[in-house]
Design an enzyme around this catalytic site. Structure first.
Site, PDB file in Angstrom:
ATOM      1  N   CYS A 114     -80.991 -23.243 -46.025  1.00  0.00           N
ATOM      2  CA  CYS A 114     -80.195 -24.425 -45.647  1.00  0.00           C
ATOM      3  C   CYS A 114     -81.015 -25.451 -44.868  1.00  0.00           C
ATOM      4  CB  CYS A 114     -78.992 -24.003 -44.828  1.00  0.00           C
ATOM      5  SG  CYS A 114     -77.936 -22.861 -45.718  1.00  0.00           S
ATOM      6  N   HIS A 269     -76.124 -30.628 -42.127  1.00  0.00           N
ATOM      7  CA  HIS A 269     -76.030 -29.692 -43.256  1.00  0.00           C
ATOM      8  C   HIS A 269     -74.568 -29.307 -43.445  1.00  0.00           C
ATOM      9  CE1 HIS A 269     -76.364 -26.265 -45.783  1.00  0.00           C
ATOM     10  NE2 HIS A 269     -76.107 -25.392 -44.824  1.00  0.00           N
ATOM     11  N   ASN A 299     -71.006 -25.561 -50.025  1.00  0.00           N
ATOM     12  CA  ASN A 299     -72.348 -25.508 -49.435  1.00  0.00           C
ATOM     13  C   ASN A 299     -73.376 -25.462 -50.567  1.00  0.00           C
ATOM     14  OD1 ASN A 299     -74.708 -24.897 -48.105  1.00  0.00           O
ATOM     15  ND2 ASN A 299     -73.866 -23.207 -46.894  1.00  0.00           N
TER      16      ASN A 299
HETATM   17  N1  ACO Z   1     -59.907 -15.419 -48.994  1.00  0.00           N
HETATM   18  C1  ACO Z   1     -59.030 -14.641 -48.333  1.00  0.00           C
HETATM   19  N2  ACO Z   1     -59.399 -13.756 -47.419  1.00  0.00           N
HETATM   20  C2  ACO Z   1     -60.695 -13.620 -47.157  1.00  0.00           C
HETATM   21  C3  ACO Z   1     -61.667 -14.390 -47.794  1.00  0.00           C
HETATM   22  C4  ACO Z   1     -61.238 -15.321 -48.763  1.00  0.00           C
HETATM   23  N3  ACO Z   1     -62.085 -16.130 -49.424  1.00  0.00           N
HETATM   24  N4  ACO Z   1     -62.880 -14.055 -47.317  1.00  0.00           N
HETATM   25  C5  ACO Z   1     -62.680 -13.096 -46.406  1.00  0.00           C
HETATM   26  N5  ACO Z   1     -61.368 -12.824 -46.317  1.00  0.00           N
HETATM   27  C6  ACO Z   1     -60.717 -11.862 -45.442  1.00  0.00           C
HETATM   28  C7  ACO Z   1     -61.607 -10.698 -45.109  1.00  0.00           C
HETATM   29  O1  ACO Z   1     -61.544  -9.716 -46.119  1.00  0.00           O
HETATM   30  C8  ACO Z   1     -61.026 -10.230 -43.806  1.00  0.00           C
HETATM   31  O2  ACO Z   1     -59.886  -9.464 -44.073  1.00  0.00           O
HETATM   32  P1  ACO Z   1     -59.556  -8.163 -43.175  1.00  0.00           P
HETATM   33  O3  ACO Z   1     -59.344  -8.686 -41.788  1.00  0.00           O
HETATM   34  O4  ACO Z   1     -58.318  -7.623 -43.809  1.00  0.00           O
HETATM   35  O5  ACO Z   1     -60.754  -7.277 -43.296  1.00  0.00           O
HETATM   36  C9  ACO Z   1     -60.547 -11.523 -43.144  1.00  0.00           C
HETATM   37  O6  ACO Z   1     -60.423 -12.487 -44.197  1.00  0.00           O
HETATM   38  C10 ACO Z   1     -61.501 -12.039 -42.098  1.00  0.00           C
HETATM   39  O7  ACO Z   1     -62.824 -12.018 -42.659  1.00  0.00           O
HETATM   40  P2  ACO Z   1     -64.057 -12.540 -41.858  1.00  0.00           P
HETATM   41  O8  ACO Z   1     -65.287 -12.431 -42.713  1.00  0.00           O
HETATM   42  O9  ACO Z   1     -64.070 -11.877 -40.507  1.00  0.00           O
HETATM   43  O10 ACO Z   1     -63.652 -14.059 -41.732  1.00  0.00           O
HETATM   44  P3  ACO Z   1     -64.121 -15.116 -40.680  1.00  0.00           P
HETATM   45  O11 ACO Z   1     -62.971 -15.502 -39.856  1.00  0.00           O
HETATM   46  O12 ACO Z   1     -65.402 -14.742 -40.017  1.00  0.00           O
HETATM   47  O13 ACO Z   1     -64.442 -16.337 -41.648  1.00  0.00           O
HETATM   48  C11 ACO Z   1     -66.328 -17.466 -42.624  1.00  0.00           C
HETATM   49  C12 ACO Z   1     -65.449 -16.215 -42.636  1.00  0.00           C
HETATM   50  C13 ACO Z   1     -65.468 -18.642 -43.040  1.00  0.00           C
HETATM   51  C14 ACO Z   1     -67.449 -17.297 -43.617  1.00  0.00           C
HETATM   52  C15 ACO Z   1     -66.850 -17.661 -41.208  1.00  0.00           C
HETATM   53  O14 ACO Z   1     -67.430 -16.475 -40.702  1.00  0.00           O
HETATM   54  C16 ACO Z   1     -67.837 -18.740 -41.133  1.00  0.00           C
HETATM   55  O15 ACO Z   1     -67.541 -19.881 -41.340  1.00  0.00           O
HETATM   56  N6  ACO Z   1     -69.099 -18.413 -40.806  1.00  0.00           N
HETATM   57  C17 ACO Z   1     -70.150 -19.384 -40.827  1.00  0.00           C
HETATM   58  C18 ACO Z   1     -71.067 -18.989 -41.878  1.00  0.00           C
HETATM   59  C19 ACO Z   1     -71.277 -20.020 -42.924  1.00  0.00           C
HETATM   60  O16 ACO Z   1     -70.756 -21.102 -42.933  1.00  0.00           O
HETATM   61  N7  ACO Z   1     -72.122 -19.635 -43.834  1.00  0.00           N
HETATM   62  C20 ACO Z   1     -72.505 -20.501 -44.881  1.00  0.00           C
HETATM   63  C21 ACO Z   1     -73.893 -20.214 -45.264  1.00  0.00           C
HETATM   64  S1  ACO Z   1     -74.935 -20.307 -43.926  1.00  0.00           S
HETATM   65  C22 ACO Z   1     -75.357 -21.834 -43.682  1.00  0.00           C
HETATM   66  O17 ACO Z   1     -75.384 -22.628 -44.581  1.00  0.00           O
HETATM   67  C23 ACO Z   1     -75.595 -22.219 -42.277  1.00  0.00           C
END
Ligand code: ACO
Length: 342
Positions: A114, A269, A299
């Site tokens: 990224c 980004h 992304n």
């Molecule tokens: N739809 C529905 N439910 C989902 C999905 C989805 N697409 N994805 C995950 N879940 C569920 C999981 O299974 C989990 O369920 P559970 O509690 O029953 O086990 C629940 O949602 C929570 O999952 P988490 O992974 O803990 O979700 P979180 O609140 O952390 O959100 C996210 C995930 C959006 C990716 C968040 O962590 C985030 O934004 N992180 C930043 C990372 C990022 O943006 N990465 C991009 C690439 S890196 C970069 O470019 C910098």
């Protein structure tokens, strides 16, 4: 002489995949609400089967070259940032060079995910200001769609990424330049490899022999799902992204003796709208100074910043003379920022 971005170009494949399509076309157990609330993403674009990273980049590259008033033959270096090259080697820069019909022109890949566009831009700045190149084509291009687990098991990562490419031409200012301050004034890059496993797509591991796991029962080399698909500790990425992006911009302002409020645009980004909103709030900036287009494209990793620059330039939000910050963070961890007078 100072390096400057002479033009921008971008391309996304025509196949638009909405959050609703992830449910109806791919059968993923997710909802539009879940994805929009946590990421801001409404849709992304997926390229066609048979289309690779350099194919996606080609229209973006041609767009940037034409808008710089150049011919492809004027380009004397290609720097291609991608985490999704066609093959392990050679890099997408060489593939694009052939598509542009530029045999002999040096072409290199930058593998900084990224932050790749910022690392590539810093390389181009160095080449131009040292006199080693005149017209550098800097590309950020990705084909994520072929490497996403588009099933419910992969939904946490698959809903985030899209395909696309952005390109810029970097040149050096001339003495006759009317906009004396124009150019890339300052860049800062960083990395912390202690977090290499927090966001990774391994595919193989050459610390092991053979480098692709061999199933002892069948004797066949197999890429296991945890090696094939991107693995991400989302919460750790989020926490580090906001911290490093805020520190990057604050450090940039201190080094350049400006306040964040002096910036006309902060081009972040596009990983997650919530990351960018948090960064914006901490910098005390209004929404119009921290634009986003993640809603439309998801992304696109190394492509997000040049795609957003191209869109901002086309709709008139990015104008000559503006004070612009670019900032990114990603796998590695890696990060970077640039202070530009446009
Ligand atoms: N739809 C529905 N439910 C989902 C999905 C989805 N697409 N994805 C995950 N879940 C569920 C999981 O299974 C989990 O369920 P559970 O509690 O029953 O086990 C629940 O949602 C929570 O999952 P988490 O992974 O803990 O979700 P979180 O609140 O952390 O959100 C996210 C995930 C959006 C990716 C968040 O962590 C985030 O934004 N992180 C930043 C990372 C990022 O943006 N990465 C991009 C690439 S890196 C970069 O470019 C910098």
């Amino acid at each position: 002489m100072r390096a400057y971005i002479a033009s921008t170009g971008f391309h996304v494949p025509p196949n638009r995949v909405t959050n609703f399509d992830l449910v109806t076309r791919y059968g993923i157990d997710t909802t539009n609400e879940w994805i929009v609330q946590r990421t801001g993403i409404e849709a992304r674009h997926f390229s066609a089967d048979g289309e690779g990273t350099a194919d996606i980049a080609l229209p973006a590259a041609r767009d940037a070259i034409a808008r710089a008033g150049l011919e492809a033959g004027d380009i004397d270096l290609i720097v291609f940032a991608t985490l999704s090259p066609e093959h392990a080697f050679p890099g997408s820069g060489c593939v694009l060079q052939a598509l542009l019909g530029l045999p002999g022109v040096p072409a290199m890949d930058v593998r900084n995910q990224c932050s790749g566009f910022l690392y590539a831009l810093a390389s181009a700045k160095g080449f131009v200001e040292s006199g080693m190149a005149k017209n550098v084509l800097v590309v950020g291009g990705e084909k994520h769609s072929a490497a996403l687990d588009l099933t419910t098991a992969g939904r946490a990562v698959a809903c985030l990424f899209g395909d696309g490419a952005g390109a810029v031409v970097v040149r050096g200012t001339k003495d006759s330049e009317p906009n004396k301050d124009r150019g890339i004034h300052w860049m800062n890059l960083g990395a912390d490899g202690r977090y290499a496993d927090a966001l990774t797509q391994k595919v193989w591991d050459n610390r092991k022999s053979p480098f692709i796991w061999k199933d002892p029962e069948t004797g066949k080399n197999v890429v296991k799902p945890e090696m094939m698909w991107c693995q991400m500790d989302g919460k750790l990425v989020f926490k580090n992204a906001v911290e490093k992006m805020i520190l990057s911009v604050v450090g940039m302002c201190m080094e350049n003796k400006i306040e964040p409020s002096d910036l006309d645009l902060v081009v972040c980004h596009q990983a997650n709208m919530r990351i960018n909103e948090y960064v914006r709030d901490q910098l005390g900036l209004p929404p119009e100074k921290v634009p986003n287009n993640i809603q439309k494209y998801g992304n696109t990793t190394a492509a997000t910043i040049p795609i957003l620059l191209a869109e901002l330039e086309r709709d008139g939000r990015l104008k000559s003379g503006m004070k612009v910050a670019l900032v990114g963070f990603g796998s590695g961890f890696t990060w970077g920022s640039a202070y530009i007078i446009w």
